[in-house]
Design a protein around this motif. Structure first.
Motif, PDB file in Angstrom:
ATOM      1  N   SER A   1       6.150  -8.089   9.438  1.00 56.21           N
ATOM      2  CA  SER A   1       5.112  -8.134   8.407  1.00 56.21           C
ATOM      3  C   SER A   1       4.093  -7.027   8.607  1.00 56.21           C
ATOM      4  CB  SER A   1       4.402  -9.486   8.427  1.00 56.21           C
ATOM      5  OG  SER A   1       5.302 -10.524   8.222  1.00 56.21           O
ATOM      6  N   TYR A   2       3.716  -6.792   9.852  1.00 51.63           N
ATOM      7  CA  TYR A   2       2.745  -5.740  10.143  1.00 51.63           C
ATOM      8  C   TYR A   2       3.308  -4.358   9.802  1.00 51.63           C
ATOM      9  CZ  TYR A   2      -0.789  -3.082  12.628  1.00 51.63           C
ATOM     10  OH  TYR A   2      -1.791  -2.213  12.946  1.00 51.63           O
ATOM     11  N   ILE A   3       4.585  -4.140  10.138  1.00 51.19           N
ATOM     12  CA  ILE A   3       5.214  -2.854   9.826  1.00 51.19           C
ATOM     13  C   ILE A   3       5.276  -2.658   8.310  1.00 51.19           C
ATOM     14  CG2 ILE A   3       7.407  -1.606   9.890  1.00 51.19           C
ATOM     15  CD1 ILE A   3       7.852  -2.825  12.681  1.00 51.19           C
ATOM     16  N   ALA A   4       5.672  -3.710   7.584  1.00 48.91           N
ATOM     17  CA  ALA A   4       5.754  -3.606   6.124  1.00 48.91           C
ATOM     18  C   ALA A   4       4.374  -3.363   5.520  1.00 48.91           C
ATOM     19  CB  ALA A   4       6.368  -4.877   5.554  1.00 48.91           C
ATOM     20  N   LEU A   5       3.355  -4.036   6.034  1.00 47.07           N
ATOM     21  CA  LEU A   5       1.997  -3.845   5.524  1.00 47.07           C
ATOM     22  C   LEU A   5       1.526  -2.411   5.739  1.00 47.07           C
ATOM     23  CD1 LEU A   5      -0.666  -5.052   4.411  1.00 47.07           C
ATOM     24  CD2 LEU A   5      -1.281  -5.521   6.771  1.00 47.07           C
ATOM     25  N   ASN A   6       1.762  -1.871   6.914  1.00 42.68           N
ATOM     26  CA  ASN A   6       1.363  -0.488   7.180  1.00 42.68           C
ATOM     27  C   ASN A   6       2.125   0.500   6.302  1.00 42.68           C
ATOM     28  OD1 ASN A   6      -0.633  -0.964   9.023  1.00 42.68           O
ATOM     29  ND2 ASN A   6       0.716  -0.806  10.790  1.00 42.68           N
ATOM     30  N   TYR A   7       3.418   0.252   6.097  1.00 38.99           N
ATOM     31  CA  TYR A   7       4.212   1.152   5.270  1.00 38.99           C
ATOM     32  C   TYR A   7       3.729   1.122   3.817  1.00 38.99           C
ATOM     33  CZ  TYR A   7       8.207   3.334   3.043  1.00 38.99           C
ATOM     34  OH  TYR A   7       9.017   4.159   2.308  1.00 38.99           O
ATOM     35  N   ILE A   8       3.486  -0.066   3.308  1.00 34.69           N
ATOM     36  CA  ILE A   8       3.005  -0.193   1.927  1.00 34.69           C
ATOM     37  C   ILE A   8       1.628   0.454   1.775  1.00 34.69           C
ATOM     38  CG2 ILE A   8       2.226  -1.867   0.196  1.00 34.69           C
ATOM     39  CD1 ILE A   8       4.524  -3.676   1.199  1.00 34.69           C
ATOM     40  N   ALA A   9       0.765   0.269   2.773  1.00 34.40           N
ATOM     41  CA  ALA A   9      -0.566   0.872   2.705  1.00 34.40           C
ATOM     42  C   ALA A   9      -0.479   2.400   2.737  1.00 34.40           C
ATOM     43  CB  ALA A   9      -1.421   0.368   3.863  1.00 34.40           C
ATOM     44  N   GLN A  10       0.426   2.954   3.561  1.00 38.35           N
ATOM     45  CA  GLN A  10       0.579   4.406   3.612  1.00 38.35           C
ATOM     46  C   GLN A  10       1.095   4.947   2.280  1.00 38.35           C
ATOM     47  OE1 GLN A  10       3.157   5.267   6.879  1.00 38.35           O
ATOM     48  NE2 GLN A  10       1.581   4.916   8.423  1.00 38.35           N
ATOM     49  N   VAL A  11       2.060   4.270   1.704  1.00 39.05           N
ATOM     50  CA  VAL A  11       2.623   4.726   0.435  1.00 39.05           C
ATOM     51  C   VAL A  11       1.582   4.612  -0.678  1.00 39.05           C
ATOM     52  CG1 VAL A  11       4.336   4.177  -1.342  1.00 39.05           C
ATOM     53  CG2 VAL A  11       5.011   4.246   1.054  1.00 39.05           C
ATOM     54  N   PHE A  12       0.847   3.524  -0.696  1.00 42.47           N
ATOM     55  CA  PHE A  12      -0.115   3.287  -1.765  1.00 42.47           C
ATOM     56  C   PHE A  12      -1.329   4.209  -1.674  1.00 42.47           C
ATOM     57  CE2 PHE A  12      -3.683   0.880  -3.644  1.00 42.47           C
ATOM     58  CZ  PHE A  12      -3.202   0.776  -4.932  1.00 42.47           C
ATOM     59  N   PHE A  13      -1.863   4.399  -0.461  1.00 40.49           N
ATOM     60  CA  PHE A  13      -3.094   5.175  -0.316  1.00 40.49           C
ATOM     61  C   PHE A  13      -2.864   6.665  -0.121  1.00 40.49           C
ATOM     62  CE2 PHE A  13      -4.698   0.944   1.141  1.00 40.49           C
ATOM     63  CZ  PHE A  13      -5.513   0.726   0.053  1.00 40.49           C
TER      64      PHE A  13
ATOM     65  N   LEU B   1       2.618   9.092   0.918  1.00 36.95           N
ATOM     66  CA  LEU B   1       3.575   9.674   1.855  1.00 36.95           C
ATOM     67  C   LEU B   1       4.650   8.641   2.159  1.00 36.95           C
ATOM     68  CD1 LEU B   1       1.163  11.422   4.369  1.00 36.95           C
ATOM     69  CD2 LEU B   1       2.498  12.496   2.557  1.00 36.95           C
ATOM     70  N   PHE B   2       5.905   9.083   2.114  1.00 33.18           N
ATOM     71  CA  PHE B   2       7.026   8.189   2.392  1.00 33.18           C
ATOM     72  C   PHE B   2       7.618   8.537   3.753  1.00 33.18           C
ATOM     73  CE2 PHE B   2       6.796   8.482  -2.224  1.00 33.18           C
ATOM     74  CZ  PHE B   2       6.756   7.142  -2.562  1.00 33.18           C
ATOM     75  N   TYR B   3       7.041   8.024   4.798  1.00 36.35           N
ATOM     76  CA  TYR B   3       7.617   8.231   6.127  1.00 36.35           C
ATOM     77  C   TYR B   3       7.445   6.943   6.933  1.00 36.35           C
ATOM     78  CZ  TYR B   3       2.926   8.880   8.073  1.00 36.35           C
ATOM     79  OH  TYR B   3       1.628   8.694   8.462  1.00 36.35           O
ATOM     80  N   PHE B   4       8.336   6.809   7.878  1.00 35.24           N
ATOM     81  CA  PHE B   4       8.337   5.616   8.721  1.00 35.24           C
ATOM     82  C   PHE B   4       8.335   6.073  10.169  1.00 35.24           C
ATOM     83  CE2 PHE B   4      10.598   2.293  11.060  1.00 35.24           C
ATOM     84  CZ  PHE B   4       9.774   1.218  10.770  1.00 35.24           C
ATOM     85  N   GLU B   5       7.441   5.522  10.947  1.00 30.69           N
ATOM     86  CA  GLU B   5       7.383   5.894  12.355  1.00 30.69           C
ATOM     87  C   GLU B   5       7.601   4.651  13.216  1.00 30.69           C
ATOM     88  OE1 GLU B   5       3.563   7.202  13.688  1.00 30.69           O
ATOM     89  OE2 GLU B   5       2.508   5.803  12.384  1.00 30.69           O
ATOM     90  N   ILE B   6       8.217   4.871  14.346  1.00 32.33           N
ATOM     91  CA  ILE B   6       8.422   3.780  15.297  1.00 32.33           C
ATOM     92  C   ILE B   6       7.398   3.953  16.404  1.00 32.33           C
ATOM     93  CG2 ILE B   6       9.987   2.761  16.962  1.00 32.33           C
ATOM     94  CD1 ILE B   6      12.275   3.522  15.176  1.00 32.33           C
ATOM     95  N   ASN B   7       6.567   2.973  16.522  1.00 36.82           N
ATOM     96  CA  ASN B   7       5.500   2.984  17.516  1.00 36.82           C
ATOM     97  C   ASN B   7       6.017   2.310  18.787  1.00 36.82           C
ATOM     98  OD1 ASN B   7       3.069   3.024  18.795  1.00 36.82           O
ATOM     99  ND2 ASN B   7       1.939   1.985  17.161  1.00 36.82           N
ATOM    100  N   LEU B   8       5.471   2.684  19.923  1.00 39.63           N
ATOM    101  CA  LEU B   8       5.854   2.073  21.189  1.00 39.63           C
ATOM    102  C   LEU B   8       5.529   0.579  21.190  1.00 39.63           C
ATOM    103  CD1 LEU B   8       6.892   2.433  24.091  1.00 39.63           C
ATOM    104  CD2 LEU B   8       4.543   2.912  24.771  1.00 39.63           C
ATOM    105  N   LEU B   9       4.473   0.200  20.521  1.00 36.65           N
ATOM    106  CA  LEU B   9       4.090  -1.212  20.446  1.00 36.65           C
ATOM    107  C   LEU B   9       5.156  -2.034  19.739  1.00 36.65           C
ATOM    108  CD1 LEU B   9       1.799  -3.167  21.144  1.00 36.65           C
ATOM    109  CD2 LEU B   9       0.842  -2.688  18.892  1.00 36.65           C
TER     110      LEU B   9
END
Length: 105
Positions: free
Chosen positions: A50-62, A65-73
């Motif tokens: 859910s957190y990953i999807a929320l961050n992705y949607i926020a990046q696309v909306f604001f 940019l359409f990119y996905f990153e894998i964080n160490l967390l």
């Protein structure tokens, strides 16, 4: 959505408390403990997804940019979920061995 993720985290902590209470009562190989660990793993997966999807949607909306990153967390969360799945499986197998041992005696 962040409140939902916070609720998922609180549910996971409550489930962990239930499992540790059974540990302190010396009920190690119990169905409650095994199900608690499995539930914790599912909650970690749901919360992280859910957190990953929320961050992705926020990046696309604001930022548009359409990119996905894998964080160490995210990898740490995935490994923690796998750890709880493994722990649940080990408790189930140990419970089976304990039942078999009790029948042997």
């Amino acid at each position: 959505i962040r409140i939902l993720i916070l609720i998922i985290i609180i549910l996971g902590l409550h489930t962990l408390r239930t499992a540790t209470e059974n540990f302190y009562e010396r009920q190690l190989f119990n169905d409650v403990v095994s199900k608690s660990f499995k539930r914790i793993a599912y909650l970690i997966i749901i919360g992280t997804s859910s957190y990953i999807a929320l961050n992705y949607i926020a990046q696309v909306f604001f930022t548009s940019l359409f990119y996905f990153e894998i964080n160490l967390l995210y990898l740490i969360h995935a490994s923690t979920a796998l750890f709880f799945f493994t722990l649940s499986t080990m408790i189930d197998k140990a419970k089976g061995l304990q039942n078999e041992n009790d029948l042997t005696i």
